[in-house]
Scaffold this motif. Structure first.
Motif, mmCIF file in Angstrom:
data_model
loop_
_atom_site.group_PDB
_atom_site.id
_atom_site.type_symbol
_atom_site.label_atom_id
_atom_site.label_comp_id
_atom_site.label_asym_id
_atom_site.label_seq_id
_atom_site.Cartn_x
_atom_site.Cartn_y
_atom_site.Cartn_z
ATOM 1 N N ALA A 256 0.853 -1.191 0.000
ATOM 2 C CA ALA A 256 0.000 0.000 0.000
ATOM 3 C C ALA A 256 0.885 1.234 0.000
ATOM 4 O O ALA A 256 2.032 1.204 0.450
ATOM 5 C CB ALA A 256 -0.926 0.020 1.214
ATOM 6 N N VAL A 257 0.349 2.316 -0.539
ATOM 7 C CA VAL A 257 1.012 3.620 -0.549
ATOM 8 C C VAL A 257 0.202 4.552 0.334
ATOM 9 O O VAL A 257 -1.023 4.624 0.207
ATOM 10 C CB VAL A 257 1.115 4.179 -1.981
ATOM 11 N N HIS A 258 0.877 5.261 1.245
ATOM 12 C CA HIS A 258 0.178 6.167 2.161
ATOM 13 C C HIS A 258 0.521 7.616 1.847
ATOM 14 O O HIS A 258 1.551 7.910 1.217
ATOM 15 C CB HIS A 258 0.517 5.840 3.618
ATOM 16 N N ASP A 259 -0.353 8.527 2.274
ATOM 17 C CA ASP A 259 -0.150 9.943 2.022
ATOM 18 C C ASP A 259 0.619 10.581 3.173
ATOM 19 O O ASP A 259 1.074 9.896 4.100
ATOM 20 C CB ASP A 259 -1.488 10.648 1.790
ATOM 21 N N ALA A 260 0.751 11.925 3.129
ATOM 22 C CA ALA A 260 1.532 12.628 4.141
ATOM 23 C C ALA A 260 0.889 12.570 5.519
ATOM 24 O O ALA A 260 1.568 12.735 6.533
ATOM 25 C CB ALA A 260 1.722 14.095 3.722
ATOM 26 N N ARG A 261 -0.416 12.319 5.603
ATOM 27 C CA ARG A 261 -1.106 12.237 6.888
ATOM 28 C C ARG A 261 -1.069 10.837 7.486
ATOM 29 O O ARG A 261 -1.645 10.608 8.546
ATOM 30 C CB ARG A 261 -2.558 12.681 6.728
ATOM 31 N N GLY A 262 -0.415 9.900 6.792
ATOM 32 C CA GLY A 262 -0.353 8.542 7.297
ATOM 33 C C GLY A 262 -1.589 7.725 6.990
ATOM 34 O O GLY A 262 -1.816 6.684 7.611
ATOM 35 N N ARG A 263 -2.389 8.158 6.029
ATOM 36 C CA ARG A 263 -3.577 7.421 5.614
ATOM 37 C C ARG A 263 -3.286 6.643 4.335
ATOM 38 O O ARG A 263 -2.515 7.089 3.477
ATOM 39 C CB ARG A 263 -4.743 8.386 5.357
ATOM 40 N N ILE A 264 -3.903 5.476 4.196
ATOM 41 C CA ILE A 264 -3.698 4.663 3.008
ATOM 42 C C ILE A 264 -4.324 5.374 1.811
ATOM 43 O O ILE A 264 -5.515 5.683 1.812
ATOM 44 C CB ILE A 264 -4.323 3.263 3.190
ATOM 45 N N ALA A 265 -3.514 5.647 0.798
ATOM 46 C CA ALA A 265 -4.004 6.283 -0.423
ATOM 47 C C ALA A 265 -4.427 5.241 -1.455
ATOM 48 O O ALA A 265 -5.469 5.382 -2.092
ATOM 49 C CB ALA A 265 -2.929 7.201 -1.008
ATOM 50 N N VAL A 266 -3.629 4.198 -1.626
ATOM 51 C CA VAL A 266 -3.917 3.132 -2.577
ATOM 52 C C VAL A 266 -3.406 1.827 -1.991
ATOM 53 O O VAL A 266 -2.294 1.775 -1.451
ATOM 54 C CB VAL A 266 -3.241 3.387 -3.949
ATOM 55 N N ALA A 267 -4.204 0.763 -2.098
ATOM 56 C CA ALA A 267 -3.796 -0.570 -1.662
ATOM 57 C C ALA A 267 -3.829 -1.515 -2.851
ATOM 58 O O ALA A 267 -4.696 -1.401 -3.724
ATOM 59 C CB ALA A 267 -4.713 -1.082 -0.549
ATOM 60 N N SER A 268 -2.900 -2.448 -2.889
ATOM 61 C CA SER A 268 -2.879 -3.433 -3.970
ATOM 62 C C SER A 268 -4.008 -4.440 -3.778
ATOM 63 O O SER A 268 -4.619 -4.528 -2.713
ATOM 64 C CB SER A 268 -1.523 -4.144 -3.996
ATOM 65 N N ALA A 269 -4.268 -5.227 -4.829
ATOM 66 C CA ALA A 269 -5.349 -6.213 -4.757
ATOM 67 C C ALA A 269 -5.132 -7.226 -3.634
ATOM 68 O O ALA A 269 -6.072 -7.533 -2.893
ATOM 69 C CB ALA A 269 -5.490 -6.914 -6.115
#
Length: 570
Positions: free
Chosen positions: A56-69
Motif C-alpha cells: 500500500a502507498v500512504h499519504d503525508a497524513r499517514g492514511r492509506i491512499a492506494v492498496a494493492s489487490a
C-alpha cells in the motif's frame, strides 16, 4: 523569459449575441484510460515493492491512499490509518506516496498510447483523457478503440477504458470498464454516490473543496449524483457558489464548463532559454518554477483560468518534446510547477519512450482552453503585495543557488511536545501536516507551550540541593527536588549556532525558583523506535552578570539519562 498571448480575440471584442451563441450544453464524447492502483504499480515498476506481497502507498497524513489487490483481499482500504492496516495485514509493505515517481513511471504508458491516438492529455499519473469520436471513426468503432488502447498498455500494466459523454461519466465508465451509449451519461451517473466527484480532483486544494461540498450535500439529504443533478442550476449556483455549479454540471453528465464552438480567450505562452543547457531534471525544474509563477500571474491578472497546460521542450539538436496536462479550476503556480517538474522528470530520467536526443535549451509553457475565472476572485485582503512577490522570488532564487531545502517554512501538525508539532517543508512544496492536529495526543505536554523552541535542544545539568543529578525512574518518580540548572559555556571558538544557544540560555548556574512535573511517557514501546521521556517545567533565576531578564521559565526533557532544554517560555 517571456509571457505572451496568442490565438483568437478576447471575448470583449465579440458582440454580446455572438458570445451567447458561442456555447452549447453538448457534452464532449471522451475516452478515459485508467490504470488501477497506479501509485502501487509505479512503485513496483521502480523496483521498490514486490508485486507478490500485499502493499500500500500512504499519504503525508499517514492514511492509506492506494492498496494493492492482495492487500484489499485482507481488508486494507483507502483512507485507513497505517497502524490499522498493519494490524489487519502484518506483512503489509508500506511506502510513502511520491507524485514525481508516479509521473516518471507513467511516461512510457503515455508514449505508447500516443502511437494509437495523437491527442492525449494527462489528468494525473494513472489517468489519461483523449477524444473518442475521431479516433473511433478511424479504427472502426469505439469497442475497437478500447481494445487497441488496452492492448497498447498491456506490456506495461493492466488498464481499463471507458467511453461516455462528459468527463465524470467517462471516468466512472473507465472504473467500471464500460462504454456508454450517446445520451446515457445522466442515467449512468444518477445512482452513484456524490463522493464520486472527488475522483476528478488532482490537487489537495480541489479535493478539500469537493469534500467540503460533499459533506454539505449529505447533511442536506442529497446522497446520490441523481438527487444533486435534479436541483435547479440557478439555486445550486446561489447556494453552493462556483465550485458547486461546476460539480452540478458534472453530475448532470455535462462538461465542467459549457462547450465553446470557438475560442473566447487567447492562449498564453511563457517561455525561457536554458543557459547552460539542462541535462538533469533538477536544473530544468528551477527554470520551470519561474515560468509557472509568471504564467499563473498572467492568468490572475486577466481573471482567467486554463483547462490544459502544454509543456514543450526543445533540444540542442533541434528536437522537440511536448506533453499536455489537464487541469481543474484555477491552477496555482505550485500546481503548474508540479506538472512541469513531473514531465521533465519523465523525459530526462530515461523512462520516456521519447527521451531527449540532446540537452534541453528551451522550455515553453502554453496555457490552453483559457476562460474567464467566473467565481474566482482575490482573497479577502486582496492580491499579494509587491513585497510578498519579491520575497517569494528571492526564496526561489536562494533555492536555485543553495538547493531546494535551503528555504523552509514551518507547518503545524499533531504531536506531544513543541518540537514534534512543527514540521519544516521546502518552500513551494505542499505545506501539509504528516500527523492530524485534531487527533487525541495522550501524554502530551500541558499548555501553554513555550514561545521559543531552539533549533537544537540545549544540553544542561539538573541538580538537587546536594549537587547530585536529578533522575526520574520508570514509574515517573523524581529522585529529588530540582535546585539548579547548569547551562554549558560555549567553546572559545564557538560557531554561530553555539553563540545563538548561549544568547537564548546564558551559560552558568540558574537556581530553580519553582517547578512542576515530571510528566512521564513512553512512545511506540512495541517498536524499535521506542522512546521514553520525562518533561519538567522549571522557573529559574538567570545569572545576574549575563541575564537579559531575571526569570527564565524552561521546559526540560530527560531522555537516555540526559537533560535538555526543549523550550523557553515568555
Amino acid at each position: 523569459m517571456t509571457t505572451q498571448a496568442t490565438g483568437a480575440s478576447s471575448p470583449a471584442a465579440l458582440p454580446a449575441q455572438e458570445c451567447a451563441q458561442a456555447t452549447t450544453t453538448t457534452a464532449v464524447r471522451r475516452a478515459v484510460v485508467w490504470v488501477p492502483d497506479w501509485p502501487v504499480v509505479a512503485a513496483v515498476a521502480e523496483g521498490l515493492l514486490d508485486p507478490a506481497v500485499p502493499a500500500a502507498v500512504h499519504d503525508a497524513r499517514g492514511r492509506i491512499a492506494v492498496a494493492s489487490a492482495p492487500a484489499r483481499r485482507v481488508g486494507v482500504r483507502r483512507g485507513m490509518r497505517r497502524r490499522t492496516a498493519q494490524e489487519l495485514c502484518p506483512e503489509l509493505e508500506l511506502l510513502a506516496g511520491d507524485e514525481t515517481r508516479e509521473a516518471r513511471a507513467f511516461e512510457p504508458l503515455v508514449a505508447v498510447i500516443e502511437e494509437v491516438v495523437a491527442e492525449v492529455s494527462v489528468l494525473r499519473p494513472g489517468l489519461l483523457l483523449l477524444p473518442a469520436r475521431g479516433p473511433a471513426r478511424h479504427v472502426g468503432g469505439e469497442e475497437t478503440l478500447a481494445e487497441a488502447l488496452v492492448g497498447a498498455v498491456a506490456e506495461h500494466a493492466e488498464c481499463q477504458v471507458g467511453i461516455a459523454d462528459g468527463l465524470l461519466a467517462a471516468l466512472l465508465a473507465a472504473r467500471a470498464g464500460v462504454i456508454l451509449p450517446g445520451g446515457g451519461s445522466a442515467g449512468f451517473l444518477a445512482d452513484h454516490d456524490v463522493a464520486a466527484l472527488t475522483w476528478l480532483e488532482t490537487t489537495s486544494r480541489g479535493r478539500s473543496e469537493t469534500e467540503e461540498l460533499i459533506g454539505l450535500l449529505r447533511r442536506l439529504g442529497l446522497h446520490s449524483l441523481g438527487a444533486f443533478a435534479a436541483l435547479d442550476p440557478g439555486d445550486v449556483a446561489a447556494r453552493f457558489g462556483a465550485h458547486g455549479a461546476i460539480a452540478h454540471r458534472l453530475a448532470r453528465g455535462l462538461e465542467a464548463r459549457p462547450v465553446a464552438s470557438r475560442r473566447l480567450e487567447q492562449d498564453l505562452v511563457a517561455s525561457a532559454v536554458l543557459d547552460p543547457p539542462a541535462e538533469r531534471a533538477d536544473r530544468a525544474a528551477f527554470a520551470a518554477r519561474s515560468l509557472a509563477e509568471e504564467l499563473a500571474d498572467s492568468l490572475a491578472r486577466r481573471g482567467a483560468t486554463c483547462g490544459r497546460l502544454c509543456v514543450t521542450a526543445r533540444t540542442e539538436d533541434g528536437g522537440e518534446l511536448a506533453r499536455t496536462w489537464t487541469l481543474d479550476g484555477a491552477p496555482t503556480a505550485a500546481e503548474l510547477t508540479d506538472r512541469v517538474r513531473w514531465q521533465l522528470e519523465g523525459w530526462l530520467s530515461g523512462r520516456s519512450g521519447k527521451p531527449p536526443s540532446a540537452p534541453l535549451i528551451r522550455l515553453e509553457l502554453l496555457a490552453q482552453e483559457v476562460a474567464a475565472a467566473g467565481g474566482a476572485q482575490d482573497g479577502l485582503w486582496g492580491r499579494r503585495s509587491d513585497g510578498e512577490v519579491r520575497a517569494a522570488r528571492a526564496a526561489v532564487r536562494l533555492q536555485g543557488l543553495l538547493g531546494p531545502d535551503a528555504v523552509q517554512v514551518p507547518v503545524l501538525q499533531g504531536g506531544r511536545d513543541p518540537r514534534s508539532m512543527a514540521r519544516l517543508v521546502a518552500w513551494g512544496d505542499e505545506a501539509s501536516p504528516e500527523r492530524p492536529v485534531e487527533a487525541p495526543w495522550p501524554g502530551s505536554v500541558p499548555p501553554p507551550w513555550p514561545a521559543t523552541v531552539p533549533a537544537e535542544p540545549i544540553v544542561v545539568e539538573l541538580l538537587d540541593r546536594a549537587g547530585q543529578p536529578v533522575r526520574v525512574d520508570a514509574r515517573g518518580h523524581i529522585s529529588a527536588a530540582p535546585a539548579v540548572v547548569v547551562a554549558p559555556r560555549p567553546a572559545p571558538k564557538a560557531g554561530p549556532a553555539e553563540a545563538a544557544l548561549a544568547e537564548l540560555l546564558p551559560p552558568g548556574s540558574h537556581p530553580v525558583q519553582s517547578w512542576a512535573g515530571p510528566w512521564h511517557g513512553s512512545e511506540r514501546w512495541w517498536t524499535a523506535q521506542a522512546r521514553r521521556r520525562a518533561y519538567l517545567q522549571a522557573a529559574t533565576r538567570a545569572p545576574q552578570a549575563s541575564a537579559r531578564r531575571s526569570i527564565l521559565p524552561l521546559l526540560l526533557v530527560l531522555e537516555a539519562g540526559v537533560w535538555r532544554v526543549e523550550g523557553i517560555y515568555d
